[in-house]
Every structure is written in C-alpha cells, then in structure tokens.
Design an enzyme around this catalytic site. Structure first.
Site, short mmCIF file in Angstrom:
data_model
loop_
_atom_site.label_atom_id
_atom_site.label_comp_id
_atom_site.label_asym_id
_atom_site.label_seq_id
_atom_site.Cartn_x
_atom_site.Cartn_y
_atom_site.Cartn_z
N LYS A 54 0.84 -1.20 0.00
CA LYS A 54 0.00 0.00 0.00
C LYS A 54 0.88 1.26 0.00
O LYS A 54 0.62 2.21 -0.74
CB LYS A 54 -0.95 -0.01 1.22
CG LYS A 54 -2.04 -1.06 1.11
CD LYS A 54 -2.85 -1.25 2.39
CE LYS A 54 -3.80 -2.43 2.21
NZ LYS A 54 -4.64 -2.70 3.38
N GLN A 98 -4.38 -1.31 9.68
CA GLN A 98 -4.35 -2.63 9.06
C GLN A 98 -4.94 -3.67 10.02
O GLN A 98 -4.62 -3.69 11.22
CB GLN A 98 -2.91 -2.99 8.67
CG GLN A 98 -2.76 -4.29 7.91
CD GLN A 98 -3.40 -4.25 6.51
OE1 GLN A 98 -3.59 -3.19 5.92
NE2 GLN A 98 -3.75 -5.41 6.00
N ASP A 121 -10.61 2.99 4.34
CA ASP A 121 -11.11 1.64 4.05
C ASP A 121 -12.62 1.61 3.81
O ASP A 121 -13.14 0.58 3.38
CB ASP A 121 -10.81 0.72 5.24
CG ASP A 121 -9.44 0.08 5.16
OD1 ASP A 121 -9.09 -0.43 4.09
OD2 ASP A 121 -8.73 0.07 6.19
N1 GUN Z 1 -6.72 -6.67 6.24
C1 GUN Z 1 -7.04 -7.42 5.16
N2 GUN Z 1 -7.62 -6.65 4.20
C2 GUN Z 1 -7.67 -5.38 4.69
C3 GUN Z 1 -8.14 -4.15 4.18
O1 GUN Z 1 -8.66 -4.05 3.05
N3 GUN Z 1 -8.00 -3.06 5.00
C4 GUN Z 1 -7.45 -3.16 6.25
N4 GUN Z 1 -7.38 -2.06 6.97
N5 GUN Z 1 -7.01 -4.30 6.75
C5 GUN Z 1 -7.11 -5.40 5.99
#
Ligand code: GUN
Length: 282
Positions: A54, A98, A121
């Site tokens: 990311k 995350q 998100d």
């Molecule tokens: N863990 C697995 N997928 C995601 C996601 O799309 N966003 C976040 N914040 N954590 C994750």
C-alpha cells in the site's frame, strides 16, 4: 473451452493512472501531496507485506504516505491517541489501520475514532450505512474493485443473477449491496446455506469470499459465468484462492486468477478513496 482471465493487474494499472493524474493536479493546486496514514500494530507477516504494498502504491502515484509501525504491546489508548492526532493533521487525507489487530486491541473500540471523512477503508458505520442508502461516500475497497473488474468484461450487471458466497462486513455484505445498486438480482450464501450448488448453478456472476480453499469447483459453476475469487491461501509454497481454478476455468466465461485478480484492485481502489477524501476536504 477455457475462461478468459480477468486481469486485476491491468485494470488496477488503469485506475492508478487516473489516480496519479488527479493526485498530481492536486499537488500543483495545493503545494502539498494527498496523504495516507497507514498504521500497522504488531508483526503479522502477511499484514506487513500488504502494508508495504500500500505504501509503495502511494509513493508511485504522487500520494504521500505516513507509516506507523507500532509494537505488539501498543495499547488501545495509545492507538486511539495516534488516530486523534492524525484526524487533526491537515496533511493526512486518509487513515488506514491494518487488520487484524493483536487480540488485546478491539477494532470495534478503536476504528470508530477515525474521522468519517478520513475513513480510507470505508469500514465505518456511517460509510457502510451510506452504501446501503445509495449515498456516495468512501466505499470498502475490495468490493469496489470487484465492480470495476465486472465492468471491464463489458457484460451487463443489470438483470444478472449474482450469487455472493460469504457475508463479511469487509467483502460479502458490501459487494452484495453494490451488485444490487447495479440492478443485479442478488443472493447471499454463507456457512449455513443448504445445497449451495442449487444457488451457484444459477449464478451469472459468482463472487466467492469465504476464506477457505477450494469451496467452489467447476461442477458448481454455470457455463459462461463470471467467477470472482476473493480468497488468498498458501498451498505447497504457491498462492491459491477459494475457487479450484483449474476445474473452474473449464466452465466459467471469465475468472480472476489468484494472485493477480482481486488483490491488485483492492490497492487501486484504496488510492481512489484517498483522491475522493482529499478532494472533499480540499
Ligand atoms: N486486512 C485485510 N484486508 C484489509 C483491508 O482491506 N483493509 C485493512 N485495513 N485491513 C485489511
């Protein structure tokens, strides 16, 4: 006949090219880059890889990343304090925590402290509620990416029978709502569904987001269907999804590979959310 591959890397590159253009224009107008704060708590290996991907995607597309890698021992209070600081920081347009968090940190307690306007998100109640009401807002990234992939086939979602397997807050529920918004007839199946194949056999669009290896195989798929595999598992050192790819590709019309299908789309749509958030706050 073998299915056409739905190439997430290619569609994601198109989305990111558009993001980069808008991010560069924002930089020229404001003298600062759009910003995403990414918070990782603990040392979950997979989460570390996702977070690094990311951050790299931000850096490649004119978005400034603010990275916080916190120790496993971080308390809920400390994490909430950091979120409040980032809410008040005008250089930060989006905040991402995350998941999963270490067991002593409750997402239900911590995440609601993120400002609704910086919810990168699209996980917060207000943004999830807006999706249900059809109000434009920050949407969950994986489902939004799936809709882009479906559009890339040129097939109509309108009037299609769409079956979603899985009812998570992150994928199953929001993708069902987005398909409904696109006028599909939507069925949600889950671990208590009886005779799953009766549903999957009727699916023009099949989204599989269960988190278990090979829940769906070619015998369960309607001929020519679009099959979207959201799963990601390790098997004999290789990655695989929730769908048995080899048997499914013989029956499906389109299918997403794992890796290289849904995964790259999640990151591209995250960047798109940052653009949306920054432009609203500009
Ligand atoms: N863990 C697995 N997928 C995601 C996601 O799309 N966003 C976040 N914040 N954590 C994750």
């Amino acid at each position: 006949m073998s299915a056409q591959l739905l190439d997430g890397r290619k569609v994601a590159a198109e989305v990111k090219a558009q993001v980069k253009k808008e991010a560069e224009a924002f930089y020229a107008r404001n003298g600062r880059k759009m910003g995403l704060a990414v918070i990782l708590v603990g040392d979950n290996f997979a989460s570390g890889v996702y977070v690094n991907n990311k951050i790299a995607a931000c850096n490649e597309n004119c978005i400034k990343s603010f990275s916080y890698k916190l120790p496993e021992s971080t308390t809920e209070e400390e994490l909430i304090e950091l979120i409040h600081k980032l809410n008040a920081n005008t250089m930060v347009d989006g905040i991402l925590v995350q998941l999963p968090l270490p067991p002593h940190i409750r997402p239900s307690v911590v995440l609601p402290h993120i400002s609704v306007d910086k919810d990168a998100d699209g996980f917060l109640a207000e943004n999830a509620g807006n999706l249900m009401l059809g109000i434009p807002s920050l949407n969950a990234c994986t489902p939004a990416g799936i809709i882009e992939l479906l559009h890339s086939t040129g097939r109509k979602i309108d009037g299609a029978n769409a079956v979603v397997i899985g009812r998570s807050n992150i994928v199953g529920k929001p993708i069902a709502l987005m398909l409904l918004q696109n006028n599909a007839t939507v069925t949600i199946c889950h671990s208590h569904t009886e005779n799953l194949t009766d549903f999957t056999h009727n699916a023009d669009i099949l989204v599989v987001a269960v988190g278990k290896k090979h829940v769906v195989n070619g015998d369960m798929i309607k001929k020519g269907a679009i099959v979207i595999d959201v799963g990601m598992h390790r098997e004999d050192g290789k990655l695989c999804g929730d769908v048995d790819f080899e048997s499914a590709r013989e029956v499906a019309g389109y299918i997403t590979p794992v890796p290289g299908g849904v995964g790259p789309m999640t990151i591209a749509m995250l960047l798109k959310n940052i653009v949306k958030a920054a432009l609203r706050l500009e």
